[in-house]
Each structure stands twice: as structure tokens, then as C-alpha cells.
Design a protein around this motif. Sequence first.
Motif, PDB file in Angstrom:
ATOM      1  N   GLY A 243      46.492  34.467   0.261  1.00 12.35           N
ATOM      2  CA  GLY A 243      45.808  33.183   0.222  1.00 12.35           C
ATOM      3  C   GLY A 243      45.992  32.353   1.475  1.00 12.35           C
ATOM      4  N   ILE A 244      46.208  33.013   2.619  1.00 19.30           N
ATOM      5  CA  ILE A 244      46.324  32.301   3.887  1.00 19.30           C
ATOM      6  C   ILE A 244      45.316  32.877   4.876  1.00 19.30           C
ATOM      7  CG2 ILE A 244      48.744  31.688   3.552  1.00 19.30           C
ATOM      8  CD1 ILE A 244      49.533  34.011   5.341  1.00 19.30           C
ATOM      9  N   SER A 245      45.059  32.141   5.939  1.00 19.84           N
ATOM     10  CA  SER A 245      44.026  32.534   6.893  1.00 19.84           C
ATOM     11  C   SER A 245      44.561  33.504   7.940  1.00 19.84           C
ATOM     12  CB  SER A 245      43.480  31.291   7.604  1.00 19.84           C
ATOM     13  OG  SER A 245      44.466  30.734   8.444  1.00 19.84           O
ATOM     14  N   LYS A 246      43.632  34.122   8.655  1.00 16.20           N
ATOM     15  CA  LYS A 246      43.988  35.011   9.767  1.00 16.20           C
ATOM     16  C   LYS A 246      44.778  34.252  10.821  1.00 16.20           C
ATOM     17  CE  LYS A 246      41.677  37.679  13.423  1.00 16.20           C
ATOM     18  NZ  LYS A 246      40.343  38.147  13.916  1.00 16.20           N
ATOM     19  N   ARG A 247      44.375  33.022  11.100  1.00 16.09           N
ATOM     20  CA  ARG A 247      45.077  32.204  12.090  1.00 16.09           C
ATOM     21  C   ARG A 247      46.511  31.939  11.658  1.00 16.09           C
ATOM     22  NH1 ARG A 247      46.464  27.150  12.570  1.00 16.09           N
ATOM     23  NH2 ARG A 247      45.414  26.552  10.637  1.00 16.09           N
ATOM     24  N   GLN A 248      46.706  31.680  10.368  1.00 13.41           N
ATOM     25  CA  GLN A 248      48.060  31.449   9.861  1.00 13.41           C
ATOM     26  C   GLN A 248      48.918  32.706   9.977  1.00 13.41           C
ATOM     27  OE1 GLN A 248      46.554  29.851   6.041  1.00 13.41           O
ATOM     28  NE2 GLN A 248      47.994  28.149   6.326  1.00 13.41           N
ATOM     29  N   VAL A 249      48.325  33.865   9.723  1.00 13.23           N
ATOM     30  CA  VAL A 249      49.067  35.120   9.849  1.00 13.23           C
ATOM     31  C   VAL A 249      49.573  35.287  11.277  1.00 13.23           C
ATOM     32  CG1 VAL A 249      48.891  37.643   9.788  1.00 13.23           C
ATOM     33  CG2 VAL A 249      47.870  36.274   7.953  1.00 13.23           C
ATOM     34  N   HIS A 250      48.702  35.043  12.251  1.00 15.27           N
ATOM     35  CA  HIS A 250      49.114  35.178  13.653  1.00 15.27           C
ATOM     36  C   HIS A 250      50.222  34.189  13.988  1.00 15.27           C
ATOM     37  CE1 HIS A 250      46.204  38.192  14.476  1.00 15.27           C
ATOM     38  NE2 HIS A 250      45.137  37.406  14.385  1.00 15.27           N
ATOM     39  N   ALA A 251      50.131  32.969  13.471  1.00 15.42           N
ATOM     40  CA  ALA A 251      51.152  31.948  13.737  1.00 15.42           C
ATOM     41  C   ALA A 251      52.495  32.336  13.113  1.00 15.42           C
ATOM     42  CB  ALA A 251      50.686  30.594  13.204  1.00 15.42           C
ATOM     43  N   ILE A 252      52.466  33.018  11.968  1.00 21.63           N
ATOM     44  CA  ILE A 252      53.695  33.415  11.277  1.00 21.63           C
ATOM     45  C   ILE A 252      54.480  34.427  12.100  1.00 21.63           C
ATOM     46  CG2 ILE A 252      54.486  34.808   9.308  1.00 21.63           C
ATOM     47  CD1 ILE A 252      52.282  33.254   7.668  1.00 21.63           C
ATOM     48  N   PHE A 253      53.781  35.332  12.806  1.00 26.01           N
ATOM     49  CA  PHE A 253      54.469  36.353  13.592  1.00 26.01           C
ATOM     50  C   PHE A 253      54.782  35.908  15.017  1.00 26.01           C
ATOM     51  CE2 PHE A 253      52.942  39.036  10.175  1.00 26.01           C
ATOM     52  CZ  PHE A 253      54.014  39.891   9.994  1.00 26.01           C
ATOM     53  N   GLU A 254      54.179  34.846  15.459  1.00 25.99           N
ATOM     54  CA  GLU A 254      54.376  34.406  16.841  1.00 25.99           C
ATOM     55  C   GLU A 254      55.840  34.175  17.201  1.00 25.99           C
ATOM     56  OE1 GLU A 254      52.781  30.902  19.869  1.00 25.99           O
ATOM     57  OE2 GLU A 254      51.855  31.159  17.892  1.00 25.99           O
ATOM     58  N   PRO A 255      56.656  33.517  16.341  1.00 29.00           N
ATOM     59  CA  PRO A 255      58.062  33.287  16.723  1.00 29.00           C
ATOM     60  C   PRO A 255      58.881  34.562  16.885  1.00 29.00           C
ATOM     61  CG  PRO A 255      57.400  31.825  14.920  1.00 29.00           C
ATOM     62  CD  PRO A 255      56.316  32.842  15.076  1.00 29.00           C
ATOM     63  N   THR A 256      58.411  35.681  16.359  1.00 27.91           N
ATOM     64  CA  THR A 256      59.168  36.933  16.463  1.00 27.91           C
ATOM     65  C   THR A 256      58.983  37.612  17.806  1.00 27.91           C
ATOM     66  OG1 THR A 256      57.385  38.365  15.616  1.00 27.91           O
ATOM     67  CG2 THR A 256      58.804  37.264  13.982  1.00 27.91           C
ATOM     68  N   GLY A 257      58.014  37.130  18.589  1.00 28.73           N
ATOM     69  CA  GLY A 257      57.715  37.781  19.856  1.00 28.73           C
ATOM     70  C   GLY A 257      56.778  38.965  19.685  1.00 28.73           C
ATOM     71  N   GLY A 258      56.383  39.241  18.461  1.00 23.41           N
ATOM     72  CA  GLY A 258      55.448  40.320  18.183  1.00 23.41           C
ATOM     73  C   GLY A 258      54.183  39.773  17.559  1.00 23.41           C
ATOM     74  N   SER A 259      53.477  40.616  16.842  1.00 25.89           N
ATOM     75  CA  SER A 259      52.228  40.219  16.193  1.00 25.89           C
ATOM     76  C   SER A 259      52.073  41.013  14.904  1.00 25.89           C
ATOM     77  CB  SER A 259      51.034  40.502  17.108  1.00 25.89           C
ATOM     78  OG  SER A 259      50.860  41.905  17.292  1.00 25.89           O
ATOM     79  N   PHE A 260      51.049  40.668  14.158  1.00 24.39           N
ATOM     80  CA  PHE A 260      50.762  41.420  12.938  1.00 24.39           C
ATOM     81  C   PHE A 260      50.535  42.884  13.270  1.00 24.39           C
ATOM     82  CE2 PHE A 260      47.830  43.357   9.952  1.00 24.39           C
ATOM     83  CZ  PHE A 260      48.385  43.026   8.724  1.00 24.39           C
ATOM     84  N   MET A 261      49.700  43.155  14.264  1.00 21.56           N
ATOM     85  CA  MET A 261      49.333  44.541  14.560  1.00 21.56           C
ATOM     86  C   MET A 261      50.496  45.337  15.144  1.00 21.56           C
ATOM     87  SD  MET A 261      46.451  44.984  13.272  1.00 21.56           S
ATOM     88  CE  MET A 261      46.353  46.702  13.786  1.00 21.56           C
ATOM     89  N   THR A 262      51.323  44.720  15.996  1.00 20.88           N
ATOM     90  CA  THR A 262      52.467  45.473  16.527  1.00 20.88           C
ATOM     91  C   THR A 262      53.464  45.788  15.415  1.00 20.88           C
ATOM     92  OG1 THR A 262      53.605  43.429  17.170  1.00 20.88           O
ATOM     93  CG2 THR A 262      52.240  44.511  18.841  1.00 20.88           C
ATOM     94  N   THR A 263      53.623  44.866  14.475  1.00 16.69           N
ATOM     95  CA  THR A 263      54.506  45.110  13.343  1.00 16.69           C
ATOM     96  C   THR A 263      53.955  46.222  12.463  1.00 16.69           C
ATOM     97  OG1 THR A 263      55.161  42.780  13.361  1.00 16.69           O
ATOM     98  CG2 THR A 263      55.676  44.049  11.379  1.00 16.69           C
ATOM     99  N   LEU A 264      52.652  46.180  12.203  1.00 18.02           N
ATOM    100  CA  LEU A 264      52.014  47.223  11.390  1.00 18.02           C
ATOM    101  C   LEU A 264      52.130  48.583  12.064  1.00 18.02           C
ATOM    102  CD1 LEU A 264      50.316  48.206   9.028  1.00 18.02           C
ATOM    103  CD2 LEU A 264      48.266  47.409  10.245  1.00 18.02           C
ATOM    104  N   GLN A 265      51.911  48.613  13.373  1.00 14.43           N
ATOM    105  CA  GLN A 265      52.007  49.888  14.083  1.00 14.43           C
ATOM    106  C   GLN A 265      53.424  50.449  14.007  1.00 14.43           C
ATOM    107  OE1 GLN A 265      49.819  50.800  17.786  1.00 14.43           O
ATOM    108  NE2 GLN A 265      51.850  50.995  18.759  1.00 14.43           N
ATOM    109  N   ALA A 266      54.440  49.594  14.123  1.00 16.84           N
ATOM    110  CA  ALA A 266      55.828  50.058  14.040  1.00 16.84           C
ATOM    111  C   ALA A 266      56.101  50.661  12.664  1.00 16.84           C
ATOM    112  CB  ALA A 266      56.779  48.902  14.327  1.00 16.84           C
ATOM    113  N   ILE A 267      55.566  50.048  11.614  1.00 21.28           N
ATOM    114  CA  ILE A 267      55.754  50.575  10.261  1.00 21.28           C
ATOM    115  C   ILE A 267      55.040  51.913  10.110  1.00 21.28           C
ATOM    116  CG2 ILE A 267      55.079  50.174   7.850  1.00 21.28           C
ATOM    117  CD1 ILE A 267      55.734  47.186   8.348  1.00 21.28           C
TER     118      ILE A 267
END
Length: 324
Positions: A243-267
Amino acid sequence: MIAFSTDAVAPHERFDHWREVRGKKLFGVTIELEPERRADFSGSFRASTLAGATLATISASAYRVSRTAADIAAMPGDSLVVSQQIAGPGWCDTGTDQPFFVTGGTLVAGHSDRAFAGIPSTQAPFRFRTVKIPLQSGPSFPRPAQLLDLPSFDLGASGYSHLIAASLTALFDDTAPLAETEAEQSIGALGQMVLLARALAARGAPPSRLALRTAHRHALRQIMRRHFHRMDLSAEIAGAMLGISKRQVHAIFEPTGGSFMTTLQAIRIEEACRQLVAQPATRVTEIGFACGFGSLATFYRAFQGTVGIAPNDYRRMAWDQAIH
């Protein structure tokens, strides 16, 4: 970590040991069970400390449990306790004239030094996990005075239960243990989420915003682990599940120094490594597609960039190590 099973105790002593040594002296609770059922009693638990908090998972035959005034006086905890029932239905009575039903998945939170009673509704074994956060020395989050008088309550109707559940899963996940800094942040966020659920904190306050980002990040990672095989999995699709937006998803991963897609690729790469070893007869191409990669070239490029060698070489090296 400490672990215990009644298998290590003589059958006729198992319940008494669990009641006196584990219940009274370790957990600070009173345990009751009909004498005729004690011969068949069994129980086990494991507990560990993480970033100042205690994490425990307990499984046992059904019994009545309470934390009485005498228990609290003998072993005060001054902690926030967050628990999730995994199996075994029953009732939780906090003495507030509002007992609530507990079943698989139910989330409960409250102060450790408020009395309660748990009454099983069947004789089925129970299993639950719990996090105990000391209020004097645990991870940082605001401690309003109301916390000291917080009876156990069902988190299910709060609107935050899915995020609290995701946070608990992340803390107990042995397959993807959290680094120390992230563990401390996650436990502090768990405490803040309970405050939000109880309306003891403002959603817009900085600690609440940090807690929501942390919990959403755990939830998003768990979505990735469940759906990594989907080639169409994206920040937009995963965000919609929460129930959150694409923009919010990107903001959630920003502090980690990575991104949604880099995290998904690692998994995906982690899963591909596992399958390459566990499924020696499966072709590399099939494993790449099964892990969500849209083409063999994309899979090889991502694998080589992450692991440093090609998938076939990784499989061969793993076999050689297993042989020798």
C-alpha cells in the motif's frame, strides 16, 4: 544462544522442571497443568540476545500460564515485550475486563510487569516467539510514562500489525541475520511501532518515520524473498503489496546505499548459488529463469559481477570443495 528441551530430563520430571526451573526462575511466570497430563508434557525453547534485547522461541504442550503480582515482585523485568503466537489457540486475560483471543499469527505487546493470564482453548501444543526490550538499557526509542502501565494488548486491529510482523520475522530469520547496527535500529523501530499501535506516538515524529521506513524495508525484503522468481517484480508491484508508492519504496532503500533492484538482484543471486549446489542435475539456464532473470545473458552478467565467477564455475568449485 541458549537452548533447552525437556528431552534432556527424565519423563516423570519434565513438567516439574519446566514449571520451577524454566517457568519460575527463568521466565518469571506461574505454570499450571492438570496432574493427569503431566506425564506426556514436553517443551523446548531457545533464547539469544541481540542489540540489548532478548529473543526467545518457545514450544510446549498446552498449559495455563500467568504472571502474578508475586512473580513480578520476585523477578521484575521493566521491559517492553512483543510476542507473536505461531500455533496454539487460547485466551489472554489482562485483568482489564477485555480478554482477547490468541491464535496463529496474533501479535501481542505490553509491559513485562503487568499481570496477565494465558488460558489455552484446546490441548494442542503451542509455539510463540517473543522479543523483550529493556526500557532502561535497550535500543533507543522514546519511553513515554504510559509504557510502564501498558497491559498486554492485541496489535491486530492497530493498522501496523503487518509491519510489526515483518520486523519480528527479520529479527528471527537465521537465514538472513541482521548486522549489529541494523539489528539495534530494528529493535528500536519495533518498540516505536508498538507506541504507534497504542497511539502513544505521533506518526509524523522523526522516531516514527524512521521506524516506519525500517519496518517497510523488512517487509519489502520479505516480499522479494517470496517472489524473487517473478521476472516482473518491481518497486511498483512490491510497493502495491504494502500500500505504498514506487517513490516511497525508492526512498525506503536510499539510506542503505542500495536500491530496490540491487537488493532484489542480491537475493536472486543468493538463491541461484543455493540452487546451483542443491540441484546439480538442473541446467544453469533453468536456474537463472527460476530465480527471476529474464535472459541467460542477464543472469551470467549479474552472477559474474556479484560472485566473481560464472555460474558453471561456481557449481564446479562447490562440488570440488564438497569432495575434498
